[in-house]
Design an enzyme around this catalytic site. Structure first.
Site, PDB file in Angstrom:
ATOM      1  N   TYR A 105       2.283   9.313  -4.657  1.00 50.45           N
ATOM      2  CA  TYR A 105       1.317   8.578  -5.472  1.00 50.45           C
ATOM      3  C   TYR A 105       0.928   9.403  -6.691  1.00 50.45           C
ATOM      4  O   TYR A 105       0.827  10.638  -6.602  1.00 50.45           O
ATOM      5  CB  TYR A 105       0.037   8.287  -4.678  1.00 50.45           C
ATOM      6  CG  TYR A 105       0.201   7.242  -3.604  1.00 50.45           C
ATOM      7  CD1 TYR A 105       0.057   5.889  -3.893  1.00 50.45           C
ATOM      8  CD2 TYR A 105       0.500   7.597  -2.300  1.00 50.45           C
ATOM      9  CE1 TYR A 105       0.204   4.927  -2.912  1.00 50.45           C
ATOM     10  CE2 TYR A 105       0.660   6.640  -1.310  1.00 50.45           C
ATOM     11  CZ  TYR A 105       0.506   5.314  -1.626  1.00 50.45           C
ATOM     12  OH  TYR A 105       0.671   4.360  -0.644  1.00 50.45           O
ATOM     13  N   TYR A 144       6.873   8.140   2.829  1.00 52.58           N
ATOM     14  CA  TYR A 144       6.262   9.470   2.661  1.00 52.58           C
ATOM     15  C   TYR A 144       5.688   9.980   3.985  1.00 52.58           C
ATOM     16  O   TYR A 144       5.324   9.194   4.862  1.00 52.58           O
ATOM     17  CB  TYR A 144       5.189   9.452   1.562  1.00 52.58           C
ATOM     18  CG  TYR A 144       4.031   8.500   1.765  1.00 52.58           C
ATOM     19  CD1 TYR A 144       2.954   8.815   2.579  1.00 52.58           C
ATOM     20  CD2 TYR A 144       3.998   7.281   1.086  1.00 52.58           C
ATOM     21  CE1 TYR A 144       1.892   7.953   2.735  1.00 52.58           C
ATOM     22  CE2 TYR A 144       2.936   6.399   1.237  1.00 52.58           C
ATOM     23  CZ  TYR A 144       1.890   6.741   2.064  1.00 52.58           C
ATOM     24  OH  TYR A 144       0.845   5.874   2.236  1.00 52.58           O
ATOM     25  N   ARG A 154       5.304   7.235   6.846  1.00 55.78           N
ATOM     26  CA  ARG A 154       4.943   5.840   6.608  1.00 55.78           C
ATOM     27  C   ARG A 154       6.170   5.055   6.143  1.00 55.78           C
ATOM     28  O   ARG A 154       6.928   5.524   5.300  1.00 55.78           O
ATOM     29  CB  ARG A 154       3.877   5.731   5.502  1.00 55.78           C
ATOM     30  CG  ARG A 154       2.481   6.268   5.792  1.00 55.78           C
ATOM     31  CD  ARG A 154       1.732   5.592   6.939  1.00 55.78           C
ATOM     32  NE  ARG A 154       1.964   4.180   7.150  1.00 55.78           N
ATOM     33  CZ  ARG A 154       1.411   3.193   6.439  1.00 55.78           C
ATOM     34  NH1 ARG A 154       0.565   3.451   5.485  1.00 55.78           N
ATOM     35  NH2 ARG A 154       1.675   1.934   6.720  1.00 55.78           N
ATOM     36  N   HIS A 157       5.874   0.794   1.644  1.00 55.63           N
ATOM     37  CA  HIS A 157       4.851  -0.262   1.619  1.00 55.63           C
ATOM     38  C   HIS A 157       4.186  -0.339   0.258  1.00 55.63           C
ATOM     39  O   HIS A 157       4.194   0.635  -0.508  1.00 55.63           O
ATOM     40  CB  HIS A 157       3.789  -0.019   2.702  1.00 55.63           C
ATOM     41  CG  HIS A 157       3.053   1.278   2.530  1.00 55.63           C
ATOM     42  ND1 HIS A 157       3.548   2.484   2.963  1.00 55.63           N
ATOM     43  CD2 HIS A 157       1.862   1.567   1.930  1.00 55.63           C
ATOM     44  CE1 HIS A 157       2.701   3.447   2.675  1.00 55.63           C
ATOM     45  NE2 HIS A 157       1.664   2.926   2.034  1.00 55.63           N
ATOM     46  N   HIS A 159       0.392  -1.478  -1.265  1.00 55.67           N
ATOM     47  CA  HIS A 159      -0.982  -1.861  -0.935  1.00 55.67           C
ATOM     48  C   HIS A 159      -1.376  -3.071  -1.773  1.00 55.67           C
ATOM     49  O   HIS A 159      -1.081  -3.124  -2.981  1.00 55.67           O
ATOM     50  CB  HIS A 159      -1.946  -0.715  -1.230  1.00 55.67           C
ATOM     51  CG  HIS A 159      -1.721   0.494  -0.372  1.00 55.67           C
ATOM     52  ND1 HIS A 159      -2.432   0.740   0.783  1.00 55.67           N
ATOM     53  CD2 HIS A 159      -0.849   1.522  -0.484  1.00 55.67           C
ATOM     54  CE1 HIS A 159      -2.015   1.872   1.335  1.00 55.67           C
ATOM     55  NE2 HIS A 159      -1.056   2.370   0.580  1.00 55.67           N
TER      56      HIS A 159
HETATM   57 FE   LIG Z   1       0.120   4.096   1.164  1.00 56.64          FE
END
Ligand SMILES: [Fe+2]
Length: 235
Positions: A105, A144, A154, A157, A159
């Site tokens: 991110y 990640y 994870r 995805h 959000h």
């Molecule tokens: Fe996330």
């Protein structure tokens, strides 16, 4: 005489369990006492309204927010937003955020040892049209690691945050990709016990959304409230 359909309650397990021990942080933050039902007043059944002019069409294209093209696989994510009675919801504000193609991110809290992409912020915004439709152009996010348990990763995805017509139709959730091998071992995805409800979080590969020589398309329809509601993220 017309027969009256029996009332169908909302199915058990169709929303995330607040306490899901494999998702370790749910242990500390889940309520330990029974929830108190608060009756709806005007404050819950109304909410802010959004007009399409408030959001630039450019805000839904995450691949053209900086000077150059972001790295990774370009994709299109589109769908419709519906209410509990299958009515299309126009003027719904949808905001998305996601990791870049390398699984990082663009946020100071994310210190994962993967490269940032100066051409990708990972944030987008759109408002549904008169038929409840939305469409984002973005990059397929990378998986990640996280510290929930040993070797935890994870699944890919995106959000999603939605403002429906009332505060009671607010939804924050995550969209996944079909066939992701991490889904069966992801405690966040698995928080929703009911398999059918859980699978509403998985987008569908869609050849009609796919653009020739440009990008694969995924369809992700979202239902705000009701028996077929898209599960809320329990976070
Ligand atoms: Fe996330």
């Amino acid at each position: 005489m017309n027969s009256i359909a029996a009332y169908r309650p909302i199915g058990v397990g169709t929303q995330p369990n607040h306490l899901h021990p494999p998702y370790v942080s749910s242990i500390k933050r889940s309520p330990t006492k029974p929830l108190i039902q608060i009756p709806y007043t005007l404050s819950e059944v109304t909410g802010p309204s959004f007009e399409s002019r408030l959001v630039s069409p450019a805000a839904s294209d995450l691949t053209h927010q900086q000077h150059g093209d972001p790295l990774g696989e370009r994709i299109i994510v589109s769908g419709r937003v519906l209410d509990e009675d299958d009515r299309l919801l126009s003027n719904t504000l949808i905001e998305i955020w996601q990791a870049n193609a390398a699984g990082r991110y663009a946020h100071e809290w994310d210190q994962h040892d993967a490269p940032l992409d100066p051409n990708f912020t990972g944030c987008g915004r759109a408002i549904t049209d008169s038929e409840g439709r939305y469409r984002f152009v973005t990059i397929r996010p990378g998986e990640y690691p996280w510290r929930n348990h040993y070797n935890a990763w994870r699944p890919a995805h995106i959000h999603f945050s939605l403002f429906g017509p009332a505060f009671a139709t607010r939804l924050v959730t995550q969209m996944y990709f079909p066939g992701d091998p991490l889904l069966p071992v992801d405690p966040v995805f698995q928080c929703t016990a009911d398999e059918k409800a859980r699978n509403r979080l998985i987008s569908v590969f869609d050849l009609e959304t796919t653009m020739p020589m440009h990008a694969l398309g995924y369809r992700f329809d979202i239902v705000l409230r009701g028996r077929d509601a898209t599960p809320m993220e329990d976070k």
